[in-house]
Design a protein around this motif. Sequence first.
Motif, PDB file in Angstrom:
ATOM      1  N   PRO A   4      -6.488 -33.248 -49.814  1.00 41.90           N
ATOM      2  CA  PRO A   4      -6.283 -32.063 -50.662  1.00 41.90           C
ATOM      3  C   PRO A   4      -5.359 -32.297 -51.846  1.00 41.90           C
ATOM      4  O   PRO A   4      -5.513 -31.657 -52.886  1.00 41.90           O
ATOM      5  CB  PRO A   4      -5.691 -31.023 -49.690  1.00 41.90           C
ATOM      6  N   ILE A   5      -4.416 -33.222 -51.735  1.00 40.55           N
ATOM      7  CA  ILE A   5      -3.473 -33.446 -52.843  1.00 40.55           C
ATOM      8  C   ILE A   5      -4.179 -34.091 -54.027  1.00 40.55           C
ATOM      9  O   ILE A   5      -4.133 -33.574 -55.153  1.00 40.55           O
ATOM     10  CB  ILE A   5      -2.283 -34.311 -52.377  1.00 40.55           C
ATOM     11  N   LEU A   6      -4.847 -35.233 -53.799  1.00 41.34           N
ATOM     12  CA  LEU A   6      -5.472 -35.941 -54.911  1.00 41.34           C
ATOM     13  C   LEU A   6      -6.807 -35.327 -55.321  1.00 41.34           C
ATOM     14  O   LEU A   6      -7.192 -35.421 -56.485  1.00 41.34           O
ATOM     15  CB  LEU A   6      -5.639 -37.420 -54.565  1.00 41.34           C
ATOM     16  N   GLU A   7      -7.510 -34.685 -54.395  1.00 45.57           N
ATOM     17  CA  GLU A   7      -8.726 -33.956 -54.776  1.00 45.57           C
ATOM     18  C   GLU A   7      -8.372 -32.838 -55.747  1.00 45.57           C
ATOM     19  O   GLU A   7      -9.068 -32.603 -56.740  1.00 45.57           O
ATOM     20  CB  GLU A   7      -9.424 -33.389 -53.544  1.00 45.57           C
ATOM     21  N   GLY A   8      -7.294 -32.133 -55.458  1.00 44.02           N
ATOM     22  CA  GLY A   8      -6.855 -31.068 -56.357  1.00 44.02           C
ATOM     23  C   GLY A   8      -6.379 -31.614 -57.683  1.00 44.02           C
ATOM     24  O   GLY A   8      -6.696 -31.070 -58.751  1.00 44.02           O
ATOM     25  N   ALA A   9      -5.611 -32.721 -57.653  1.00 42.63           N
ATOM     26  CA  ALA A   9      -5.066 -33.309 -58.891  1.00 42.63           C
ATOM     27  C   ALA A   9      -6.176 -33.737 -59.841  1.00 42.63           C
ATOM     28  O   ALA A   9      -6.027 -33.638 -61.064  1.00 42.63           O
ATOM     29  CB  ALA A   9      -4.175 -34.496 -58.552  1.00 42.63           C
ATOM     30  N   SER A  10      -7.301 -34.191 -59.303  1.00 41.93           N
ATOM     31  CA  SER A  10      -8.414 -34.610 -60.159  1.00 41.93           C
ATOM     32  C   SER A  10      -8.986 -33.430 -60.940  1.00 41.93           C
ATOM     33  O   SER A  10      -9.599 -33.613 -61.994  1.00 41.93           O
ATOM     34  CB  SER A  10      -9.513 -35.263 -59.322  1.00 41.93           C
ATOM     35  N   LYS A  11      -8.769 -32.210 -60.432  1.00 42.77           N
ATOM     36  CA  LYS A  11      -9.272 -31.001 -61.093  1.00 42.77           C
ATOM     37  C   LYS A  11      -8.162 -30.211 -61.779  1.00 42.77           C
ATOM     38  O   LYS A  11      -8.391 -29.115 -62.302  1.00 42.77           O
ATOM     39  CB  LYS A  11      -9.971 -30.106 -60.062  1.00 42.77           C
ATOM     40  N   GLY A  12      -6.942 -30.759 -61.755  1.00 42.39           N
ATOM     41  CA  GLY A  12      -5.826 -30.047 -62.365  1.00 42.39           C
ATOM     42  C   GLY A  12      -5.344 -28.891 -61.522  1.00 42.39           C
ATOM     43  O   GLY A  12      -4.857 -27.882 -62.046  1.00 42.39           O
ATOM     44  N   ASP A 278     -30.882 -51.496 -78.167  1.00 36.97           N
ATOM     45  CA  ASP A 278     -30.703 -50.867 -76.860  1.00 36.97           C
ATOM     46  C   ASP A 278     -30.846 -49.354 -76.978  1.00 36.97           C
ATOM     47  O   ASP A 278     -30.266 -48.731 -77.876  1.00 36.97           O
ATOM     48  CB  ASP A 278     -29.309 -51.224 -76.316  1.00 36.97           C
ATOM     49  N   ARG A 279     -31.611 -48.775 -76.080  1.00 31.16           N
ATOM     50  CA  ARG A 279     -31.803 -47.324 -76.046  1.00 31.16           C
ATOM     51  C   ARG A 279     -31.384 -46.795 -74.678  1.00 31.16           C
ATOM     52  O   ARG A 279     -31.545 -47.478 -73.668  1.00 31.16           O
ATOM     53  CB  ARG A 279     -33.258 -46.945 -76.303  1.00 31.16           C
ATOM     54  N   VAL A 280     -30.848 -45.603 -74.651  1.00 30.80           N
ATOM     55  CA  VAL A 280     -30.420 -45.009 -73.386  1.00 30.80           C
ATOM     56  C   VAL A 280     -30.964 -43.602 -73.281  1.00 30.80           C
ATOM     57  O   VAL A 280     -31.201 -42.933 -74.288  1.00 30.80           O
ATOM     58  CB  VAL A 280     -28.874 -44.966 -73.270  1.00 30.80           C
ATOM     59  N   GLU A 281     -31.156 -43.182 -72.061  1.00 32.59           N
ATOM     60  CA  GLU A 281     -31.541 -41.797 -71.790  1.00 32.59           C
ATOM     61  C   GLU A 281     -30.434 -41.192 -70.952  1.00 32.59           C
ATOM     62  O   GLU A 281     -30.299 -41.490 -69.765  1.00 32.59           O
ATOM     63  CB  GLU A 281     -32.877 -41.731 -71.055  1.00 32.59           C
ATOM     64  N   LEU A 282     -29.630 -40.396 -71.599  1.00 35.36           N
ATOM     65  CA  LEU A 282     -28.464 -39.801 -70.951  1.00 35.36           C
ATOM     66  C   LEU A 282     -28.759 -38.360 -70.591  1.00 35.36           C
ATOM     67  O   LEU A 282     -29.134 -37.554 -71.449  1.00 35.36           O
ATOM     68  CB  LEU A 282     -27.247 -39.870 -71.883  1.00 35.36           C
ATOM     69  N   ILE A 283     -28.607 -38.045 -69.332  1.00 32.98           N
ATOM     70  CA  ILE A 283     -28.777 -36.668 -68.875  1.00 32.98           C
ATOM     71  C   ILE A 283     -27.391 -36.042 -68.770  1.00 32.98           C
ATOM     72  O   ILE A 283     -26.559 -36.459 -67.961  1.00 32.98           O
ATOM     73  CB  ILE A 283     -29.488 -36.610 -67.512  1.00 32.98           C
ATOM     74  N   VAL A 284     -27.136 -35.087 -69.632  1.00 30.99           N
ATOM     75  CA  VAL A 284     -25.820 -34.443 -69.637  1.00 30.99           C
ATOM     76  C   VAL A 284     -25.777 -33.414 -68.522  1.00 30.99           C
ATOM     77  O   VAL A 284     -26.620 -32.509 -68.453  1.00 30.99           O
ATOM     78  CB  VAL A 284     -25.536 -33.768 -70.994  1.00 30.99           C
ATOM     79  N   GLN A 285     -24.834 -33.582 -67.644  1.00 29.97           N
ATOM     80  CA  GLN A 285     -24.682 -32.661 -66.522  1.00 29.97           C
ATOM     81  C   GLN A 285     -23.325 -31.974 -66.604  1.00 29.97           C
ATOM     82  O   GLN A 285     -22.306 -32.628 -66.830  1.00 29.97           O
ATOM     83  CB  GLN A 285     -24.782 -33.409 -65.189  1.00 29.97           C
ATOM     84  N   ASN A 286     -23.340 -30.671 -66.462  1.00 31.92           N
ATOM     85  CA  ASN A 286     -22.078 -29.951 -66.376  1.00 31.92           C
ATOM     86  C   ASN A 286     -21.491 -30.159 -64.986  1.00 31.92           C
ATOM     87  O   ASN A 286     -22.199 -30.102 -63.984  1.00 31.92           O
ATOM     88  CB  ASN A 286     -22.291 -28.450 -66.627  1.00 31.92           C
ATOM     89  N   ASP A 287     -20.205 -30.445 -64.959  1.00 33.96           N
ATOM     90  CA  ASP A 287     -19.558 -30.657 -63.669  1.00 33.96           C
ATOM     91  C   ASP A 287     -19.676 -29.400 -62.813  1.00 33.96           C
ATOM     92  O   ASP A 287     -19.356 -28.293 -63.257  1.00 33.96           O
ATOM     93  CB  ASP A 287     -18.074 -31.003 -63.859  1.00 33.96           C
ATOM     94  N   VAL A 288     -20.164 -29.598 -61.616  1.00 35.80           N
ATOM     95  CA  VAL A 288     -20.271 -28.467 -60.695  1.00 35.80           C
ATOM     96  C   VAL A 288     -18.874 -28.132 -60.185  1.00 35.80           C
ATOM     97  O   VAL A 288     -18.155 -28.997 -59.694  1.00 35.80           O
ATOM     98  CB  VAL A 288     -21.204 -28.819 -59.514  1.00 35.80           C
ATOM     99  N   GLU A 289     -18.497 -26.899 -60.342  1.00 34.58           N
ATOM    100  CA  GLU A 289     -17.164 -26.481 -59.912  1.00 34.58           C
ATOM    101  C   GLU A 289     -17.169 -26.291 -58.400  1.00 34.58           C
ATOM    102  O   GLU A 289     -17.743 -25.340 -57.876  1.00 34.58           O
ATOM    103  CB  GLU A 289     -16.771 -25.162 -60.615  1.00 34.58           C
ATOM    104  N   ILE A 290     -16.552 -27.241 -57.726  1.00 31.09           N
ATOM    105  CA  ILE A 290     -16.457 -27.162 -56.266  1.00 31.09           C
ATOM    106  C   ILE A 290     -15.169 -26.422 -55.917  1.00 31.09           C
ATOM    107  O   ILE A 290     -14.073 -26.827 -56.305  1.00 31.09           O
ATOM    108  CB  ILE A 290     -16.445 -28.571 -55.644  1.00 31.09           C
ATOM    109  N   GLU A 291     -15.331 -25.347 -55.202  1.00 29.95           N
ATOM    110  CA  GLU A 291     -14.172 -24.521 -54.879  1.00 29.95           C
ATOM    111  C   GLU A 291     -13.307 -25.225 -53.838  1.00 29.95           C
ATOM    112  O   GLU A 291     -13.780 -25.657 -52.788  1.00 29.95           O
ATOM    113  CB  GLU A 291     -14.641 -23.164 -54.344  1.00 29.95           C
ATOM    114  N   LEU A 292     -12.044 -25.370 -54.160  1.00 32.03           N
ATOM    115  CA  LEU A 292     -11.109 -26.003 -53.236  1.00 32.03           C
ATOM    116  C   LEU A 292     -10.768 -25.034 -52.113  1.00 32.03           C
ATOM    117  O   LEU A 292     -10.654 -23.815 -52.343  1.00 32.03           O
ATOM    118  CB  LEU A 292      -9.846 -26.433 -53.971  1.00 32.03           C
ATOM    119  N   PRO A 293     -10.580 -25.549 -50.901  1.00 29.84           N
ATOM    120  CA  PRO A 293     -10.365 -24.668 -49.744  1.00 29.84           C
ATOM    121  C   PRO A 293      -8.919 -24.178 -49.609  1.00 29.84           C
ATOM    122  O   PRO A 293      -8.394 -24.080 -48.508  1.00 29.84           O
ATOM    123  CB  PRO A 293     -10.769 -25.576 -48.567  1.00 29.84           C
TER     124      PRO A 293
END
Length: 455
Positions: A4-12, A278-293
Amino acid sequence: AEDPILEGASKGKAIENEQSYIDAWLKNINEIGSVFPNLKTILIKATTVHNAGGNHVQELAMALAVASEYLHKGIESGLSVDKLAKQFAFSFSVDSSFFMNVAKLRAARRLWSLLGQAFTEDASIFKMYIHTETSSFTETLFDQYVNLLRTGNQAFASVVGGAQSIQIAPFDHVTNKVTPFSERIARNIHLVLKEETLIDQVVDPAGGSFYIETLTDEVADAAWKLFLEIEGKGGAIQVLQEGSFQESVSATLEQKKQRIATRQDSLIGTNVYPNLEDRVELIVQNDVEIELPYETKTIAPLSKARLAEEFEVLRLASLDYQAKKGAFPTVGLICIGELKNYKPRADFMKGFLAAGGIQTVEQQCLSVEEAIAFIEQSQQKHYVLCGSDADYSEYAVNWTEKISASYSDTNLLMAGKQAAELEQQLKDAGMNDFVSAKSNVVTVLTAILKDLGVL
């Protein structure tokens, strides 16, 4: 939450009422441990520090500090240190610095055992279980097959360092479009290491190596010192809430970015040897907000980053420009004199500019009139003089004066650093800037691309 400490820190985020939450969390872990005594239920996610740009010492020190928090709070809650310590597993990221990563994992075991001496006299309790992940921080969007070399190297370092489990990312992981082929290759890296190196037949592959043993000592000493500093400031939770640790990681990230931007460190296919095809196909994904417990409060985040991002922004912008205009942004190279004289610096500039997705059009010029005719014919906004130091001394000031007089709107650059006196003469004559091996590639290319309307 596994950590929970570092999981939370990664999300501020930090735990609002950490004592009550961690007490309940550890109690639940203890109950699970009673039913499944061999199950690891606390995963220290030191990868959070690495992925935010932290160095090996910061990653180790914070891992120890977070583990220390859980141990102290568990003991305060009445849990047995014997059962609690056996619930721990540690997750570290492994980047492309082979020997440093081997030393880091070896140092981690030593430090965990050293920390255990503060809690018990039974050294067997504090045997570290190490899980490693190949580094997302060093992944690149362009020249993706180089990621295969990176992950293979990183996985091998993990095994030599003594990891019990390894997670290898597919080479196209950063595109968010992983294919069955790339997943299969990632899985097979484990098998290649096992069958081709026979490393699983050796108890301690790095044992006895003077270089690795010395490096391990240095890393362990530095990490232990930083760990004690964190403990002296109140522990992991306190320094993360204050933001002092995040500031130090941010400073480390900026140093790493600076070294990549000035090409002191290499990212193949990104800041050196880029391939414009070189060509790339980048799929932009919005970060899914995972609710912290748990209830949270805001702290400075340890946000994920990648070394190649600044270069990739330029490359993607150039690709977008090429799709719209039908051609890449272009810069002219005015090549002075004979081929053998100008070729080294012309080749340097081609690679330098290609890192931002910029093509070059070049012309050998034996006189300033030919150079002016080339400018008239090619109609570029930016030109770079490429030649030997001897040709620069003889021709550069005169050519610069005449080109600047004829084309005042042209941005004129020179490949190579020159003596202060000659540089001043060239600036007075109309030279705008000098591009050398020590130049900040991102800064120079950003300015050019903005002027060309690409950014």
